[in-house]
Design a protein around this motif. Sequence first.
Motif, short mmCIF file in Angstrom:
data_model
loop_
_atom_site.label_atom_id
_atom_site.label_comp_id
_atom_site.label_asym_id
_atom_site.label_seq_id
_atom_site.Cartn_x
_atom_site.Cartn_y
_atom_site.Cartn_z
N ALA A 177 0.84 -1.08 0.08
CA ALA A 177 -0.11 0.19 0.08
C ALA A 177 0.48 0.89 0.12
CB ALA A 177 -0.75 0.21 0.88
N GLY A 178 1.86 0.98 0.55
CA GLY A 178 2.71 2.40 0.72
C GLY A 178 2.90 3.29 -1.08
N PRO A 179 3.45 2.29 -1.86
CA PRO A 179 4.17 2.90 -3.35
C PRO A 179 2.79 3.78 -3.71
CG PRO A 179 5.01 0.41 -3.14
CD PRO A 179 4.04 0.44 -1.79
N PRO A 180 2.32 3.13 -3.53
CA PRO A 180 0.01 4.16 -4.61
C PRO A 180 -0.05 5.20 -3.61
CG PRO A 180 -0.17 1.54 -4.10
CD PRO A 180 0.97 2.03 -3.59
N ALA A 181 0.38 4.64 -2.45
CA ALA A 181 0.11 6.85 -1.61
C ALA A 181 1.06 7.75 -1.75
CB ALA A 181 0.17 6.56 -0.08
N ARG A 182 2.45 7.51 -1.58
CA ARG A 182 3.18 8.16 -2.28
C ARG A 182 3.59 8.66 -3.78
NH1 ARG A 182 8.64 7.57 -4.93
NH2 ARG A 182 10.39 8.31 -3.96
N GLN A 183 3.00 7.68 -4.63
CA GLN A 183 2.53 8.67 -5.52
C GLN A 183 1.59 9.53 -5.63
OE1 GLN A 183 3.76 7.74 -8.34
NE2 GLN A 183 2.97 9.12 -9.22
N MET A 184 0.39 9.26 -4.66
CA MET A 184 -0.35 10.64 -4.81
C MET A 184 0.72 12.01 -4.61
SD MET A 184 -3.63 8.61 -3.37
CE MET A 184 -4.44 9.79 -3.24
N ALA A 185 1.00 11.36 -3.38
CA ALA A 185 1.58 12.85 -3.21
C ALA A 185 2.48 13.07 -4.69
CB ALA A 185 2.61 12.63 -1.99
N ILE A 186 3.23 12.50 -4.88
CA ILE A 186 4.00 13.15 -6.50
C ILE A 186 3.29 13.42 -7.40
CG2 ILE A 186 4.91 12.38 -8.08
CD1 ILE A 186 6.77 10.03 -6.30
N GLU A 187 1.59 13.02 -7.42
CA GLU A 187 0.93 13.53 -9.29
C GLU A 187 0.32 14.84 -8.31
OE1 GLU A 187 -1.67 10.53 -9.20
OE2 GLU A 187 -0.65 8.99 -10.29
N ARG A 188 0.84 15.03 -6.96
CA ARG A 188 0.20 16.79 -6.64
C ARG A 188 1.11 17.90 -6.39
NH1 ARG A 188 -4.62 18.02 -4.08
NH2 ARG A 188 -3.40 19.80 -3.39
N GLY A 189 2.14 17.29 -7.21
CA GLY A 189 3.83 18.17 -7.27
C GLY A 189 4.21 18.32 -6.19
N ASN A 190 4.13 17.73 -4.87
CA ASN A 190 4.34 17.71 -3.15
C ASN A 190 6.37 17.81 -3.60
OD1 ASN A 190 2.32 17.99 -2.74
ND2 ASN A 190 1.54 16.30 -0.66
N VAL A 191 6.78 18.45 -3.14
CA VAL A 191 8.44 18.18 -3.04
C VAL A 191 9.18 17.14 -2.09
CG1 VAL A 191 10.62 19.19 -2.86
CG2 VAL A 191 8.67 20.54 -3.68
#
Length: 342
Positions: free
Chosen positions: A278-292
């Motif tokens: 479950a970790g990588p998909p959650a991480r991807q959500m932050a990336i898609e929002r443009g978070n650093v």
Amino acid sequence: MTRKMASALFVSAVLATPLAQAAEVVLKVAHFWPPAAISQRKVLEPWCEKIKAASSGRMECQLYPSMQLGGTPPQLYQQAADGVADIVWTVPGYTAGRFPSVEVFELPFMAKDAESTSRALWAYYEKFGRKDFAAVHPLAFHVQDPGYIHTNKRQIKNIEDVKGLKIRTPTRVTTKMFTALGATPVSMPMPSLPEALSKGVVDGYILTWESVPSVKLHELTRYHTETDRSQPALYTAVFAMVMNKKRYESLPPDLRKVIDEHSGVEFSASIGRAWDEAGPPARQMAIERGNVLNMLSGAELDAFKKVGEQVSHDWIEEMTAKGHPAQEMYDTARALLRQYGH
């Protein structure tokens, strides 16, 4: 054929039709997560389906998410011990000091991934944890996916960047570590975190990736600081799934066997694997929002690890003073982590 004869044959056929049998045992399963959380969707529901199938429908679960049986998350363990629930899934650390044996797995830079750490944790429980959990019948012990630092005020590039920040810390051990790092730890339930973050009550939080989108924290966070994934992570938290002892012992031998075959080390590892996945998909959500996102490694990470070593040293001294074989507990945990894949 007369109408009377046809009616009699119809009644006979109905009576001969097997009716669905009610389950012989219905287990009340309580936890604090919402129904949509992976804990229920990916772990509890499949587990309940398995024990129902393995018992030929004689045993099934009735799930009570979100504390529907009443009380608060720190009371879950006692609810299992007292029989308010038949099975609970909880965090031993919610009642600080009650379960000192398993806290060693929450020390800094112990766990690299949840699956192998959960295997090690179950083996460790069998040697050191039975006394702490004697009031219940344990089904699984596991940890979350690796935990990291998430902030709004500034990006964490080195140990100095942590100083002065108000950080929500999830465990007793992380509170000690971030105090040592010069931050101001803040304790609060996770559902309160979004409001605290948006109002500036806290500048950041320590959390695993899986948990971030569960309360939409990725929408309220600018920076995410990971640690070198080839190394053990900053922190993890210990979870336990336990059953009321009298309820377990009252089951017929064949149903106890079903429970036994679906609990223990393999079940613990499977829960850890669900968190890892479950970790990588959650991480991807932050990336898609443009978070650093940035990663601590090398000398920057070594500075954090040095503080972590001191926290571990202090924990050993504290537990030794309380009469526990703390050095042996720590060394055994490390050895089991190496054995199971670290």
